[in-house]
Design an enzyme around this catalytic site. Sequence first.
Site, PDB file in Angstrom:
ATOM      1  N   CYS A   1       0.908  -1.327   0.242  1.00  0.00           N
ATOM      2  CA  CYS A   1      -0.049  -0.089   0.036  1.00  0.00           C
ATOM      3  C   CYS A   1       0.902   1.111   0.206  1.00  0.00           C
ATOM      4  O   CYS A   1       1.608   1.759   0.951  1.00  0.00           O
ATOM      5  CB  CYS A   1      -1.017  -0.140   1.198  1.00  0.00           C
ATOM      6  SG  CYS A   1      -1.547   1.487   1.664  1.00  0.00           S
TER       7      CYS A   1
ATOM      8  N   CYS B   1       0.215   3.735   2.745  1.00  0.00           N
ATOM      9  CA  CYS B   1       0.740   2.972   4.027  1.00  0.00           C
ATOM     10  C   CYS B   1       2.121   3.513   4.218  1.00  0.00           C
ATOM     11  O   CYS B   1       2.520   3.636   5.418  1.00  0.00           O
ATOM     12  CB  CYS B   1       0.550   1.579   4.087  1.00  0.00           C
ATOM     13  SG  CYS B   1      -1.395   1.019   3.921  1.00  0.00           S
TER      14      CYS B   1
END
Length: 106
Positions: A30, A33
């Site tokens: 991600c 993230c």
Amino acid sequence: MAIVKVEDQTFKATLEQDEVVLVDFWAPWCGPCKMIAPVLEELDRELGGKLTIAKMNVDDNPATPGEFGIMSIPTLKLFKNGSEVASIVGFRPLNDLKEIVQPHLN
């Protein structure tokens, strides 16, 4: 303090261990993230004595994210005394996170 890794099996114990816990639901693939990781490290440096920051890899631990209805990552959930008090979806800068977290600190 250091940021701790938490798994499905240790999640409830982590919430019971400390008064204020910020959980980062994330995955290694991600992009956002990866962007929020250094922000959380800075938050830990600034407020680490007052809260615990825990990271849960949603790929390795599907039960807890499912229980909390995590649909997008990163999702940050703030718990105080074991109860959810705030939820943040997506990347946020350090000052935004501090504004959300600080009212819940003693």
